[in-house]
Scaffold this motif. Sequence first.
Motif, PDB file in Angstrom:
ATOM      1  N   LEU A  89     -23.426 -18.749  54.404  1.00  0.00           N
ATOM      2  CA  LEU A  89     -23.418 -17.432  54.902  1.00  0.00           C
ATOM      3  C   LEU A  89     -22.185 -17.155  56.079  1.00  0.00           C
ATOM      4  N   GLU A  90     -22.289 -18.339  57.151  1.00  0.00           N
ATOM      5  CA  GLU A  90     -21.451 -18.337  58.108  1.00  0.00           C
ATOM      6  C   GLU A  90     -20.025 -18.115  57.733  1.00  0.00           C
ATOM      7  N   LYS A  91     -19.667 -19.000  56.652  1.00  0.00           N
ATOM      8  CA  LYS A  91     -18.431 -19.090  55.898  1.00  0.00           C
ATOM      9  C   LYS A  91     -17.961 -17.784  55.268  1.00  0.00           C
ATOM     10  N   LEU A  92     -19.012 -16.975  54.540  1.00  0.00           N
ATOM     11  CA  LEU A  92     -18.700 -15.842  54.096  1.00  0.00           C
ATOM     12  C   LEU A  92     -18.543 -14.752  55.099  1.00  0.00           C
ATOM     13  N   SER A 144     -32.896 -26.097  52.535  1.00  0.00           N
ATOM     14  CA  SER A 144     -31.988 -25.121  51.656  1.00  0.00           C
ATOM     15  C   SER A 144     -31.487 -23.801  52.421  1.00  0.00           C
ATOM     16  N   PHE A 145     -32.642 -23.353  53.344  1.00  0.00           N
ATOM     17  CA  PHE A 145     -32.238 -22.219  54.224  1.00  0.00           C
ATOM     18  C   PHE A 145     -30.969 -22.670  55.040  1.00  0.00           C
ATOM     19  N   LYS A 146     -30.989 -23.834  55.701  1.00  0.00           N
ATOM     20  CA  LYS A 146     -29.991 -24.232  56.461  1.00  0.00           C
ATOM     21  C   LYS A 146     -28.603 -24.326  55.840  1.00  0.00           C
ATOM     22  N   GLN A 147     -28.985 -24.807  54.418  1.00  0.00           N
ATOM     23  CA  GLN A 147     -27.605 -24.883  53.759  1.00  0.00           C
ATOM     24  C   GLN A 147     -26.968 -23.508  53.516  1.00  0.00           C
ATOM     25  N   ALA A 148     -27.763 -22.809  53.167  1.00  0.00           N
ATOM     26  CA  ALA A 148     -27.541 -21.245  52.753  1.00  0.00           C
ATOM     27  C   ALA A 148     -26.935 -20.675  54.265  1.00  0.00           C
ATOM     28  N   ALA A 149     -27.369 -20.928  55.421  1.00  0.00           N
ATOM     29  CA  ALA A 149     -27.077 -20.367  56.626  1.00  0.00           C
ATOM     30  C   ALA A 149     -25.592 -20.908  56.891  1.00  0.00           C
ATOM     31  N   ARG A 180     -16.900 -11.669  53.711  1.00  0.00           N
ATOM     32  CA  ARG A 180     -17.519 -11.229  52.389  1.00  0.00           C
ATOM     33  C   ARG A 180     -18.770 -11.325  52.243  1.00  0.00           C
ATOM     34  N   VAL A 181     -19.525 -11.068  53.068  1.00  0.00           N
ATOM     35  CA  VAL A 181     -20.963 -11.274  53.172  1.00  0.00           C
ATOM     36  C   VAL A 181     -21.747 -10.206  52.245  1.00  0.00           C
ATOM     37  N   GLU A 182     -21.027  -8.914  52.056  1.00  0.00           N
ATOM     38  CA  GLU A 182     -21.562  -7.908  50.769  1.00  0.00           C
ATOM     39  C   GLU A 182     -21.503  -8.542  49.555  1.00  0.00           C
ATOM     40  N   GLU A 209     -31.067 -15.206  62.840  1.00  0.00           N
ATOM     41  CA  GLU A 209     -30.293 -13.832  62.684  1.00  0.00           C
ATOM     42  C   GLU A 209     -30.099 -13.588  61.184  1.00  0.00           C
ATOM     43  N   TRP A 210     -29.984 -14.574  60.390  1.00  0.00           N
ATOM     44  CA  TRP A 210     -29.608 -14.242  58.906  1.00  0.00           C
ATOM     45  C   TRP A 210     -30.803 -14.021  58.196  1.00  0.00           C
TER      46      TRP A 210
END
Lengths: 115, 800
Positions: free
Chosen positions: B681-684, B673-678, B689-691, B602-603
Motif C-alpha cells: 500500500l505504501e508503494k501504491l 500478511s497485513f505487514k506485507q499489505a502495508a 494509485r491507492v483508489e 493508519e492503513w
Amino acid sequence: MQLLKYIIIIAICASIITWLMPWYMAAAVAFVVTVNAKITPGKAFLAGAGGVGLTWLVVALYRDIPNEHILSGRMAKVLGLPNGFLFLLITIILGAIVGGMAGWSGGVMNKAFRK
Amino acid sequence: MRRLLAILPLILTAAVVYILDKPMGSIPALGRLLDPMNGCWASAEPTGKDFNQTIQLQGAQQPVKIWFDERMVPHIEAANDHDLYMAQGYVHAYFRLWQMDLQTRAAGGRVSEVLGEKAVDFDRLQRRKGMVYGAENSLKAMEADPRSKGMLDAYTEGINQYIYSLNYRSLPLEYKMMGFKPEPWTNLKCALLLKYMADDLTGYTEDIQLTILRNRLKQNNDMFNANMLFDRVFAERNRGTVPVIPTDTVPQPASLKAPVAPADSIMCVPLTGEDFAVNENEGKGSNNWALSGQRTKSGAPILCNDPHLGLNLPSLWYEMQLHAPGVNVYGVSLPGSPGIIIGFNDNISWGFTNNYRDVKDFYAIKEASANKYWFAGKELTYTKRIEEIGIKGMPAYKDTVRYTIHGPLIYDAHFLAPGKLKIPLALTWMAHRPSNEILSIYLLNRSSNYEQYVTAIQQFLCPAQNMLYADVQGNIALWGQGQFINKWKGQGRYIMDGSDSSTLWGQNIPVRENPHSLNPAQGYLASANQTVTDTTYPYWYNGYFYEFRSWRINQVLQRTTAATVQDMFALQQDVFSVLAANVLPVFLLHMPMQTLSNKEREWLQHLAGWDYRLTKDSKAATVFMVWWYYAYGKLATVGRPDDLKMSPERLMELVTGRDDIPYILDEDILYSSFKQAADSLEKLKKANRVEWYHTKNTTVKHLTKLPAFSYGDLAVGGWGNTVNAVKGDHGPSWRMVVQMSKGIEAYGTYPGGQSGNPGSKYYATFLDKWVKGEYYRLNFIPATAKPNDKDIKYTWTIQP
C-alpha cells in the motif's frame, strides 16, 4: 523551375502508379524520371525526395484529417511517439528518403551515361 | 569504371527498398506499412464516412436490406434463411475479419504460422487437447442436419465473398502489422470457434493437483484428514450454496442407475509431481437472473444477463438483429459463428452463464510394447494423428499425437504435464464429442414458447450452460443444460487409472433429465456459476463452482418487489462484497493491534466504517483486497502442491465458523500478511494509485496486447467476488436487461464497439457507457413493424 517541374511530374506519376501497384513503385517512378532528365545528381535527389515526399504528404493528410487523427495517434503510440503529427512526419521523411535515393540513383546514372 | 560506379547508388537504393519491404522479426515491413496510399493509413476511416452502399453478392437468392442505426448496429432483413446468414457472414467479416481469423487460428493451434516459433508450444497444446479433433467431430454433426448445414454454408459463403473483395489496401490494419493475409473461410472454422468457447468455459481443471494432494496425504497415512479435506474443504460441490435450481424443485427421477465406484487406487492413480504452474481461480464467471411478473412493477418478467469473459478489443460480441420469414431475433453474435447467441425475439428472451460441471477428465496410461497401451488386460494400439504445425519463416513442426480409447494423449514424454509428470495422460472431454450447438442456436432464435425453447436447447451439449428463459406469456425458466455422463461417485475428480475399464465414461444422462425449474414459487431464478443443484438431484457430479455473487444476488432478489429495469441495472452494477462483509470483522477481531506500527495502523483506519463496497474510488476496498490477497495466499494453502488453494468461499466459511469444522485463525499469518499489505500500500501511495480502480487496473486489451490499441486504468469498481465482476482483464462482456412486456423493452451495452478497426471511430464507442454503468435502449424492430426512418443511419442493399 526545372526542379519544380520534375517534383510535380514525379508526384503525379507516383500517385497514380502506387494507387494500382505496391509502394516501392514510387521509387521506380523517381528513378525513371530522373534517369531521363538533364539535372545534376543533387537536384535529382531533391526531385525524387520532393516528388515522393509530396505525394505521401498529400495522401497522408487526405487520410488523416477526415479521420480526425484517430489512426495516426494510435500508430504513434505503437512506435512510442508522443503524437500523431510525429507519425505523419516520419511517414513523409521515409517517403522522401526512398524517393530521394531513387532520384539520386537516376541522376548519377544519367550523368555517367550522358554523351 | 565511372559507368560501373554509377550503378552503385541504384544498388544501394534497391537494398534500402528491399529492407523496407521485408518484415524483420516482429518489426513489420516499414515501407509497406507506412505507405499512405496502401499501408496502415488506408485504415484511417473518415469519421463522417458514408457507409451507404449496394453490394453485389454472388449466390444471394433475393435482395437483402441491412439498416444500420446510430450505434452501427445492423438490422438485416432477408427473404430467406440462406440470404440472412450469408449477409450475416458478410457483415461479420466486413467489421471483424482479423479477429475471426486470429481466434480460429488460436483455437486450432495455428498461431505459429503468423507469429513464428514462440507460439509453437501453445499450438502443440491446442492440438494435443484435441481442439481440431473435436471441431471435426462436431462439424460432421452440424453438416449432417440440413438446417445447420445450410446456415453454415451460407454464412461461410458470405465471409468469403468479402475476403475475395479485398486487396492489400483494404486489408484490416492488423494483417498489415503482422504481415499475413486472410485465407478462405471454412465451416470448420465456425466449429473451431465454438470449441474455443468450450475450452474457455470447460477447460479449467484441478484434477492433477487434487491427485497430487490425495497421494501426499495417503503417503502420510493420513486418510482421516484426507477424507475430511476432500469432503469438507475441497468438496465436489460447495456446502453453503444457494443452488441454481431452487431447493423446492422436485427433480426428475433418474432413469439410469448409478454405476459402482472402483477401488481407490483406480479412482486416483498413485503419482508425484513438482513445479506446478500457479492456478488463478478467484471468482470468474457470469450472472443471469429473471424475475417473474409477481416481483416486477410492470407485471411482466424481466430477464438479465451479464456473461463475464475476457475483456478484449475487438470485442468478442457483435450486436445485431436478424430478420427473415420465421425468425426475428436481436442480441449479440459471435463473429465467426452464425446466429444470435444471447438475446431475445418477439416472444422470448434468454441468457447464459457457465454451468461449471466437470466434463474434462484425465487418465494415466500404462504403455505396453511399441505403439500399444494397456486397457482391460489387453494391449491396444494407439491411433496416431500427425499434427503439422506451420511456423512462420521455418520448416513445419510435426507432432504425433497418440489417441487412446479415452482420447488423445495430451501429455507424454514429448510434451510434459504440469509438475513434470512422466506418465502419459489421456484426456476425455465433452468438447471432443460430436454436437450441434449451431442447430440449437438456429432453433433457439426461432422459438416462441417454452416447449420450443426446451426442444431447441436439447442440442446444446458443450459448453454446458445455465440457460435462463423468460417469455411474454409471463413464464420464467432455467435449465442446467449440457451433455453429462452418468458417473460413479468420484469419477473424474482425480487422474484415473486408464488401464481399468471401469474408468471409461459411461452412459449419457438423457438431456431431458437435466436440472431445471419452471416458474418457481420464489418468483425468480438466478445463476452466477454457483453449485447447480442440492443433493436431491439424483446423479453424481463435481465441478468448479463460485458462490459469492450468487449469495448476493439471492439476498437482493429475495427482498425485491415491484422491480423496474433501473433496479436491475443497479444490481448488475452492485459492488457489495459478501467476502469482505463476512471476513473483515473476524480479521479485525483477531488482529494483534498492539504489534502494529503507526503507519500500519493508519492503513487499518481506512477500514473503519467501511460499507464493504468495492466502489471505484474506495481506498478501504484497496486496503482490504490487498490484505485479503496476502492472507488468502497463506490461509488457503494446504501444503504441496502449493498452487492448490481452497476456494475463498470455503475459507470464508471456516474463518467465520459457519461450518462445524473447528478452525483456529492463525493470528501470526493475519499480522504478517497485513505487514506485507502495508508495504504494498505504501508503494501504491507513492505512485498515487491507492483508489481501488487504479490498484486493480481494469484493461480492455486489443488481441495483439498492444497498449496503443487498448484501454487501461478504467474507472470502474467491483471484483470477482461482487456481482459487478470487473477484474483486471475479465468482466461483464455484455450487459443485457430485457423486460418482456407487450412491446419488448430491452437495454444493453458491451465494453467495445461495432468496428474492429482501431482506426475507426466505432472501435470502442460503447466503452464509456459500460465504464459508467449506463445502458443503451436497444432498437429492436418487431416482426410486424418497419424501421423508423429517423433510426436508420445507413442502408446496405445486397443484390444477387
